[in-house]
Design a protein around this motif. Structure first.
Motif, PDB file in Angstrom:
ATOM      1  N   TRP A  36       4.812   6.644  16.825  1.00  0.00           N
ATOM      2  CA  TRP A  36       4.563   7.684  15.828  1.00  0.00           C
ATOM      3  C   TRP A  36       5.076   7.259  14.465  1.00  0.00           C
ATOM      4  O   TRP A  36       4.404   7.435  13.454  1.00  0.00           O
ATOM      5  CB  TRP A  36       5.216   8.985  16.288  1.00  0.00           C
ATOM      6  N   THR A  37       6.279   6.703  14.408  1.00  0.00           N
ATOM      7  CA  THR A  37       6.818   6.287  13.113  1.00  0.00           C
ATOM      8  C   THR A  37       6.064   5.094  12.545  1.00  0.00           C
ATOM      9  O   THR A  37       5.992   4.927  11.329  1.00  0.00           O
ATOM     10  CB  THR A  37       8.316   5.924  13.210  1.00  0.00           C
ATOM     11  N   TYR A  38       5.486   4.264  13.396  1.00  0.00           N
ATOM     12  CA  TYR A  38       4.687   3.133  12.910  1.00  0.00           C
ATOM     13  C   TYR A  38       3.429   3.625  12.203  1.00  0.00           C
ATOM     14  O   TYR A  38       2.970   3.014  11.248  1.00  0.00           O
ATOM     15  CB  TYR A  38       4.314   2.222  14.079  1.00  0.00           C
ATOM     16  N   GLY A  39       2.904   4.760  12.635  1.00  0.00           N
ATOM     17  CA  GLY A  39       1.707   5.310  12.026  1.00  0.00           C
ATOM     18  C   GLY A  39       1.957   6.110  10.767  1.00  0.00           C
ATOM     19  O   GLY A  39       1.015   6.515  10.087  1.00  0.00           O
ATOM     20  N   LEU A  40       3.209   6.376  10.440  1.00  0.00           N
ATOM     21  CA  LEU A  40       3.527   7.119   9.219  1.00  0.00           C
ATOM     22  C   LEU A  40       3.346   6.229   7.993  1.00  0.00           C
ATOM     23  O   LEU A  40       3.328   5.010   8.083  1.00  0.00           O
ATOM     24  CB  LEU A  40       4.969   7.636   9.260  1.00  0.00           C
ATOM     25  N   THR A  41       3.228   6.856   6.842  1.00  0.00           N
ATOM     26  CA  THR A  41       3.016   6.084   5.616  1.00  0.00           C
ATOM     27  C   THR A  41       4.327   5.725   4.924  1.00  0.00           C
ATOM     28  O   THR A  41       4.300   5.111   3.859  1.00  0.00           O
ATOM     29  CB  THR A  41       2.141   6.888   4.632  1.00  0.00           C
ATOM     30  N   VAL A  42       5.465   6.087   5.484  1.00  0.00           N
ATOM     31  CA  VAL A  42       6.749   5.721   4.902  1.00  0.00           C
ATOM     32  C   VAL A  42       7.216   4.389   5.476  1.00  0.00           C
ATOM     33  O   VAL A  42       6.802   3.986   6.558  1.00  0.00           O
ATOM     34  CB  VAL A  42       7.826   6.803   5.147  1.00  0.00           C
ATOM     35  N   SER A  43       8.072   3.728   4.742  1.00  0.00           N
ATOM     36  CA  SER A  43       8.577   2.435   5.177  1.00  0.00           C
ATOM     37  C   SER A  43       9.714   2.637   6.185  1.00  0.00           C
ATOM     38  O   SER A  43      10.797   3.104   5.832  1.00  0.00           O
ATOM     39  CB  SER A  43       9.090   1.662   3.965  1.00  0.00           C
TER      40      SER A  43
END
Length: 67
Positions: free
Chosen positions: A29-36
């Motif tokens: 899920w965090t890999y798909g977010l737009t934040v670094s």
């Protein structure tokens, strides 16, 4: 010299499996977010948990004759 930190039987396979799956889906899920965010360290943690889960499960299946 042994690399085992805890005594045999101190990790529950159900807890390790739940932790591994939850952390895997959170990392996806965090890999798909737009934040670094970091992906390398969570993948190391997932690999370590999966390895421990596999070794504990193998020990349960073979009645402790492995390891």
């Amino acid at each position: 010299m042994t690399l085992q930190v805890r005594a045999p039987g101190s990790y529950n396979p159900m807890t390790l499996g739940t932790f591994t799956l939850m952390y895997f889906f959170l990392a996806c899920w965090t890999y798909g977010l737009t934040v670094s965010v970091g992906v390398f360290i969570p993948s190391l943690l997932i690999g370590a948990a999966w390895g421990r889960f596999f070794s504990v499960s193998l020990s349960y299946l073979t009645k402790g004759s492995v390891g």
